[in-house]
Design a protein around this motif. Structure first.
Motif, PDB file in Angstrom:
ATOM      1  N   LEU A 151       0.822  -1.207   0.000  1.00 17.57           N
ATOM      2  CA  LEU A 151       0.000   0.000   0.000  1.00 17.57           C
ATOM      3  C   LEU A 151       0.860   1.263   0.000  1.00 17.57           C
ATOM      4  N   LEU A 152       1.906   1.270   0.817  1.00 21.70           N
ATOM      5  CA  LEU A 152       2.759   2.461   0.918  1.00 21.70           C
ATOM      6  C   LEU A 152       3.635   2.656  -0.316  1.00 21.70           C
ATOM      7  N   SER A 153       3.763   1.619  -1.131  1.00 21.14           N
ATOM      8  CA  SER A 153       4.545   1.752  -2.357  1.00 21.14           C
ATOM      9  C   SER A 153       3.882   2.704  -3.344  1.00 21.14           C
ATOM     10  N   HIS A 154       2.627   3.060  -3.080  1.00 21.96           N
ATOM     11  CA  HIS A 154       1.913   3.983  -3.955  1.00 21.96           C
ATOM     12  C   HIS A 154       2.229   5.450  -3.633  1.00 21.96           C
ATOM     13  N   THR A 155       3.160   5.677  -2.733  1.00 23.73           N
ATOM     14  CA  THR A 155       3.613   7.038  -2.434  1.00 23.73           C
ATOM     15  C   THR A 155       4.946   7.282  -3.123  1.00 23.73           C
ATOM     16  N   SER A 156       5.274   8.541  -3.336  1.00 23.63           N
ATOM     17  CA  SER A 156       6.501   8.856  -4.080  1.00 23.63           C
ATOM     18  C   SER A 156       7.758   8.577  -3.271  1.00 23.63           C
ATOM     19  N   ARG A 157       7.649   8.584  -1.956  1.00 19.81           N
ATOM     20  CA  ARG A 157       8.796   8.288  -1.088  1.00 19.81           C
ATOM     21  C   ARG A 157       8.305   7.366   0.030  1.00 19.81           C
ATOM     22  N   PRO A 158       8.174   6.070  -0.230  1.00 18.07           N
ATOM     23  CA  PRO A 158       7.609   5.149   0.767  1.00 18.07           C
ATOM     24  C   PRO A 158       8.399   5.183   2.076  1.00 18.07           C
ATOM     25  N   PRO A 159       7.722   5.402   3.193  1.00 22.60           N
ATOM     26  CA  PRO A 159       8.411   5.392   4.484  1.00 22.60           C
ATOM     27  C   PRO A 159       8.820   3.974   4.863  1.00 22.60           C
ATOM     28  N   GLN A 160       9.755   3.885   5.786  1.00 21.36           N
ATOM     29  CA  GLN A 160      10.151   2.587   6.303  1.00 21.36           C
ATOM     30  C   GLN A 160       9.051   2.058   7.228  1.00 21.36           C
ATOM     31  N   ILE A 161       9.119   0.773   7.508  1.00 20.28           N
ATOM     32  CA  ILE A 161       8.090   0.125   8.321  1.00 20.28           C
ATOM     33  C   ILE A 161       8.709  -0.477   9.571  1.00 20.28           C
TER      34      ILE A 161
END
Length: 294
Positions: free
Chosen positions: A113-123
């Motif tokens: 899901l977060l890969s859809h952001t331009s700068r995916p945050p760490q988890i």
């Protein structure tokens, strides 16, 4: 994920209280949409994050704890994050903290899901369920860090079983070390006796945790004193690595210390965790020292 020594959790609804320069003394501010936000006000908290301005706050690092995607609020949290392009108030999120997971598949869903952001945050994954304790190593393999959630884990048990909690801590710390990710201890609910907080910090550090969460600013200094790895310690780790490779022996005693492969390996790992640049410099020095003369 960087090994943050102190992480200050703040309810998302209290964002304004930490939005001023110099207000946050911890290594990371973690805005919380989960436990510290009442269920009836979670939508209000998301709206506040969308309207915030943190560009002048001078935050050292920014994290966000979301609700589990097994709930409608968790789904809405992730949708809001995607719409905000993983930024809050103009500041990119460094880390998203995910709760109530059971195994590595849960982490994969958040990562997708977060890969859809331009700068995916760490988890950073919370180990706070019985299933997550048993799957700690597999979770660590797909996470950028691990957090211990003692209160939620205890809630799953019939009693606050100290033996099981120690078992959970040990599994978390071993898993984090195996995959070279930080291990963050649960927060302390002691707000007044800082000697108690200090004792909890020392116990966590000795167990293998690399940092600790705080729920009040007065806890931050004590946590930082325990977990911050300073320049002198970094220099000592680097010296162990370089001095060992400059000696012709596999085991040596120099300047009152033992130089042997297990100690060198630990020094290398601590450098990689706390000072990647120093680790790279030490590795370069070793290559130079061991290169054949022309």
């Amino acid at each position: 994920m960087k090994a943050y020594a102190s992480l200050l959790y703040t309810p998302a609804l209290l964002l304004a209280s930490v939005a001023r320069p110099g207000k946050v003394k911890a290594d990371m501010l973690v805005l919380d949409l989960e436990d510290s936000t009442h269920p009836a006000r979670k939508a209000e908290a998301r709206a506040l994050l969308a309207q915030a301005d943190l560009t002048g706050a001078g935050l050292p690092a920014l994290g966000l704890r979301v609700n589990t995607i097994a709930t409608p609020d968790g789904l809405k949290d992730l949708q809001a994050l995607i719409e905000m392009d993983a930024t809050i108030g103009g500041v990119p999120l460094d880390v998203v903290f995910i709760p109530k997971i059971s195994g590595p598949g849960d982490v994969a869903v958040y990562r997708s899901l977060l890969s859809h952001t331009s700068r995916p945050p760490q988890i950073c994954s919370f180990i706070e369920t019985v299933d997550s304790v048993e799957n700690a190593a597999d979770i660590a393999a797909v996470s950028d860090g691990l957090c211990f959630g003692q209160a939620d884990l205890t809630a799953e048990l019939y009693a606050e079983n100290a033996f099981y909690l120690d078992h959970a801590r040990a599994r978390l710390c071993a898993a984090a070390a195996k995959y070279r990710v930080p291990a963050i201890d649960t927060n302390s609910f002691e707000l007044h006796d800082l000697d108690v907080v200090a004792a909890q910090c020392r116990a966590a550090r000795d167990a293998g945790f690399t940092g600790k969460a705080a729920i009040h600013p007065r806890q931050v200094e004590v946590i930082a004193e325990t977990f911050t790895v300073g320049p002198e310690e970094i220099a000592d780790y680097r010296s162990v690595v370089e001095d060992y490779h400059s000696t012709p022996y596999g085991f040596a005693v120099e300047e009152g210390r033992v130089l042997a492969p297990p100690f060198v390996l630990r020094a290398q790992r601590m450098l990689q965790l706390h000072a990647p640049e120093a680790a790279a410099a030490a590795a370069a020095a070793v290559v130079h020292a061991t290169a054949p003369a022309e």
